[in-house]
Design a protein around this motif. Structure first.
Motif, mmCIF file in Angstrom:
data_model
loop_
_atom_site.group_PDB
_atom_site.id
_atom_site.type_symbol
_atom_site.label_atom_id
_atom_site.label_comp_id
_atom_site.label_asym_id
_atom_site.label_seq_id
_atom_site.Cartn_x
_atom_site.Cartn_y
_atom_site.Cartn_z
ATOM 1 N N ALA A 34 0.836 -1.204 0.000
ATOM 2 C CA ALA A 34 0.000 0.000 0.000
ATOM 3 C C ALA A 34 0.871 1.254 0.000
ATOM 4 O O ALA A 34 0.546 2.253 -0.661
ATOM 5 C CB ALA A 34 -0.927 -0.009 1.211
ATOM 6 N N ALA A 35 1.991 1.211 0.732
ATOM 7 C CA ALA A 35 2.904 2.358 0.754
ATOM 8 C C ALA A 35 3.543 2.572 -0.615
ATOM 9 O O ALA A 35 3.705 3.720 -1.065
ATOM 10 C CB ALA A 35 3.981 2.150 1.813
ATOM 11 N N SER A 37 2.223 1.855 -3.509
ATOM 12 C CA SER A 37 1.195 2.465 -4.356
ATOM 13 C C SER A 37 0.992 3.928 -3.994
ATOM 14 O O SER A 37 0.852 4.790 -4.875
ATOM 15 C CB SER A 37 -0.128 1.702 -4.212
ATOM 16 N N TYR A 38 0.969 4.211 -2.704
ATOM 17 C CA TYR A 38 0.779 5.586 -2.234
ATOM 18 C C TYR A 38 1.886 6.503 -2.744
ATOM 19 O O TYR A 38 1.628 7.629 -3.193
ATOM 20 C CB TYR A 38 0.748 5.594 -0.707
ATOM 21 N N LEU A 39 3.122 6.029 -2.715
ATOM 22 C CA LEU A 39 4.262 6.873 -3.071
ATOM 23 C C LEU A 39 4.526 6.950 -4.569
ATOM 24 O O LEU A 39 4.929 8.010 -5.073
ATOM 25 C CB LEU A 39 5.524 6.352 -2.374
ATOM 26 N N ARG A 42 1.460 6.952 -9.179
ATOM 27 C CA ARG A 42 0.873 8.285 -9.301
ATOM 28 C C ARG A 42 1.191 8.872 -10.668
ATOM 29 O O ARG A 42 2.197 8.509 -11.288
ATOM 30 C CB ARG A 42 1.479 9.215 -8.244
ATOM 31 N N TRP A 52 1.825 15.327 -6.750
ATOM 32 C CA TRP A 52 0.562 14.877 -6.165
ATOM 33 C C TRP A 52 0.461 15.169 -4.674
ATOM 34 O O TRP A 52 -0.632 15.396 -4.146
ATOM 35 C CB TRP A 52 0.386 13.371 -6.405
ATOM 36 N N TYR A 53 1.587 15.180 -3.959
ATOM 37 C CA TYR A 53 1.501 15.306 -2.504
ATOM 38 C C TYR A 53 1.183 16.726 -2.033
ATOM 39 O O TYR A 53 1.000 16.952 -0.835
ATOM 40 C CB TYR A 53 2.777 14.793 -1.825
ATOM 41 N N GLU A 58 -5.491 15.275 -0.574
ATOM 42 C CA GLU A 58 -4.843 13.967 -0.590
ATOM 43 C C GLU A 58 -4.822 13.387 0.822
ATOM 44 O O GLU A 58 -4.269 13.992 1.744
ATOM 45 C CB GLU A 58 -3.406 14.095 -1.107
ATOM 46 N N PHE A 61 -1.159 8.843 4.431
ATOM 47 C CA PHE A 61 -0.977 7.398 4.560
ATOM 48 C C PHE A 61 -0.780 7.084 6.036
ATOM 49 O O PHE A 61 0.128 7.599 6.677
ATOM 50 C CB PHE A 61 0.234 6.938 3.752
ATOM 51 N N TRP A 68 6.854 3.121 9.185
ATOM 52 C CA TRP A 68 7.516 3.911 8.146
ATOM 53 C C TRP A 68 9.009 3.590 8.086
ATOM 54 O O TRP A 68 9.614 3.559 7.004
ATOM 55 C CB TRP A 68 7.315 5.404 8.380
#
Length: 246
Positions: A34-35, A37-39, A42, A52-53, A58, A61, A68
């Motif tokens: 999931a991390a 995909s999150y990072l 995009r 994006w961030y 947004e 996470f 982390w």
């Protein structure tokens, strides 16, 4: 992209790093994926050119500081394979979010008091693999003047130890100083020029905080002596040894 022969030391390091997995450090693979995909999964930028961030809508996470830390450990170790599906821009933007606190707290997570020192050190020890397996090969596209490129991937490699606040927050801890010294030594020994440039940039900014002036001078002198047919890198190394880099 050139295929460069690994030294025996690099082969040993690659074998050691291969043992670092989600399971080996107690990280749920679902959280790690999931991390990723999150990072990285995009678009390179929105219509305005913003990363994006910066989108205020947004969602953050959700992960603990220890999670982390483990995410970064696995990511750095396996960057060559785990980031292979993503473009250079996607990797550059995602890693910028990891290294910089301009839009988040990811680089501060490992400094949290809840993170055991052993876990923090394992993360730092994995950091050279990011260059060995990912940034070095990706950026090996031909010669360019140091600091001249403007693409996102180059920015991350060149500026990591300039903008990364993590070591600054831990510079008074002896284990951190020792670990960072090993990071720089490993990167200077790599066959990737951009890994060497990044390490030199870091030494130029952080060398005085490593508290080993004689050892640093000897190592830098040896590095400079072995450079052949690269006056620019030699001059940059000499400037880094004096703490005079931009």
């Amino acid at each position: 992209m050139k295929n460069k022969k690994l030294t025996p030391r690099e082969k040993r390091q690659r074998r050691d790093n291969a043992a670092v997995t989600c399971e080996s450090i107690g990280l749920d693979p679902v959280v790690y994926n999931a991390a990723l995909s999150y990072l990285f999964d995009r678009p390179a930028s929105d219509k305005s050119g913003q990363e994006w961030y910066w989108d205020i809508e947004e969602p953050a996470f959700e992960a603990t500081p220890l999670q982390w830390t483990h995410i970064q450990t696995v990511l750095f170790t396996n960057a060559g394979t785990d980031l292979a599906p993503y473009s250079d821009d996607q990797v550059g933007i995602g890693l910028n979010h990891v290294m910089s606190n301009n839009a988040g707290d990811i680089p501060h997570m490992v400094n949290d008091p809840s993170v055991p020192l052993a876990d923090a050190m394992r993360m730092v020890q994995a950091l050279p693999s990011l260059w060995r397996e990912c940034l070095g090969p990706r950026l090996d596209t031909g010669p360019s003047p140091i600091g001249s490129r403007s693409d996102r991937l180059y920015f991350v490699s060149y500026m990591w130890f300039d903008v990364w606040p993590t070591f600054w927050n831990a510079k008074d801890i002896p284990e951190w100083r020792d670990a960072m010294w090993q990071v720089f030594c490993e990167m200077l020994a790599m066959p990737w020029r951009e890994a060497q440039v990044s390490a030199l940039h870091g030494i130029g900014h952080e060398g005085s905080r490593l508290n080993r002036p004689k050892e640093l001078k000897a190592h830098m002198d040896a590095f400079i002596r072995q450079l052949k047919n690269d006056d620019e890198l030699k001059n940059y190394a000499q400037a880094a040894a004096r703490g005079m880099v931009q």
